[in-house]
Design an enzyme around this catalytic site. Sequence first.
Site, mmCIF file in Angstrom:
data_model
loop_
_atom_site.group_PDB
_atom_site.id
_atom_site.type_symbol
_atom_site.label_atom_id
_atom_site.label_comp_id
_atom_site.label_asym_id
_atom_site.label_seq_id
_atom_site.Cartn_x
_atom_site.Cartn_y
_atom_site.Cartn_z
ATOM 1 N N TYR A 97 15.514 29.733 9.336
ATOM 2 C CA TYR A 97 14.288 30.415 9.761
ATOM 3 C C TYR A 97 14.113 30.329 11.268
ATOM 4 O O TYR A 97 14.252 29.263 11.862
ATOM 5 C CB TYR A 97 13.068 29.786 9.090
ATOM 6 N N LYS A 126 0.848 -1.203 0.000
ATOM 7 C CA LYS A 126 0.000 0.000 0.000
ATOM 8 C C LYS A 126 0.884 1.253 0.000
ATOM 9 O O LYS A 126 2.090 1.172 0.284
ATOM 10 C CB LYS A 126 -0.924 -0.020 1.216
#
Length: 361
Positions: free
Chosen positions: A252, A35
């Site tokens: 940042y 999956k």
Amino acid sequence: MPRPIRVRFDNAALAHNLARVRAAAPDARVWAVVKANAYGHGLLRAAGALRSADGYALLDLAEAARLREAGFLHPILLLEGVFHAGDLEIVDSLRLTPVIHHCAQIEMLEHAALRRPLDIYLKVNSGMNRLGFKGDAVHRAYHRLSTLAQVKSITLMTHFADADGPTGVAGQLASMHSLTAGLDGHWSTANSAAILRYPQTHRDWIRPGIALYGASPFPDQSAAELDLRPAMTLESELIAIQDLAKGEGIGYGFIYRAERDMRAGVVACGYADGYPRHAPGTNAAGAPVLVDGVRTRTIGRVAMDMLYVDLSALPSARVGSKVVLWGRGMPVDEVAAACGTVSYELLCALAARVPVDDSIA
Ligand SMILES: *Cc1c(COP(=O)(O)O)cnc(C)c1O
């Protein structure tokens, strides 16, 4: 030249891990769980490397169709069954094995005009409370299904909530036994953790996922200790070096500040490549990373396309130095643990923009 980031997939590792899983459960047949694009490894690539599995398990009809179009004739288990009545026509034409976990799915099956009857998996909710029938509804569903011309065989299935954790499987296994007492059929219960830790769960069909990709299902046991090999290695390079003076921040928000004069490396890998933005990078903690084969840590906040590493222990690192974010030499489980998540999430989140290096490493 493209950006230096790339991902390598190791087909031999996939085959090794499948053999490892088979050795742990020698009498069971294997659904290779593919999956989520084979946990980020590429559906068709992984299915090819895992060709000796007895079947594939996934949950997206489109992925099942891709396997059939590529010529895979194995049984395919649809882990969540169908979502709409119309899906059964595709299930019928692709010869898929749907899970039945809800009364609405039984009704869809009752009204379906199929060319041939289907093997189905009856999902029992033995305690996880995610999907499946519980209490008397298990027997009622079984008997309703067993009278249908649309049904060829019924396998009894459940899923464990904590096979990798302290609760274990005993309670759910006991409830599986009592809920299905007197019902004929094969059993399929074990995910990777149950396969590796609880032989009493193996029974007829096992459903390994994460172990095939070479990560550990357990927080307290490494993949290497389990003899599992990483099938995905995410690599990049340093694209810049920064000299930081004591007290200077990087990235940042300046979540990291140099505690002394130091060098920092800028790596061409960011959250748009699938590296988690929530990776730690304060002065207190970073995520582990390899630079030129030497283990160091991330510093600062992960940006969209870049992240930063501490080069204090790497005086010869330079632009072009090799970086391994996870995979060979840097277990994805350790990176995941540092980021407060599990390997599954990191592997599945690998971004489509990362180029695949198909040369043998
Ligand atoms: C994903 C999944 C598996 C595989 O689990 P792993 O922990 O990756 O081995 C098995 N069964 C079901 C129902 C699943 O959804």
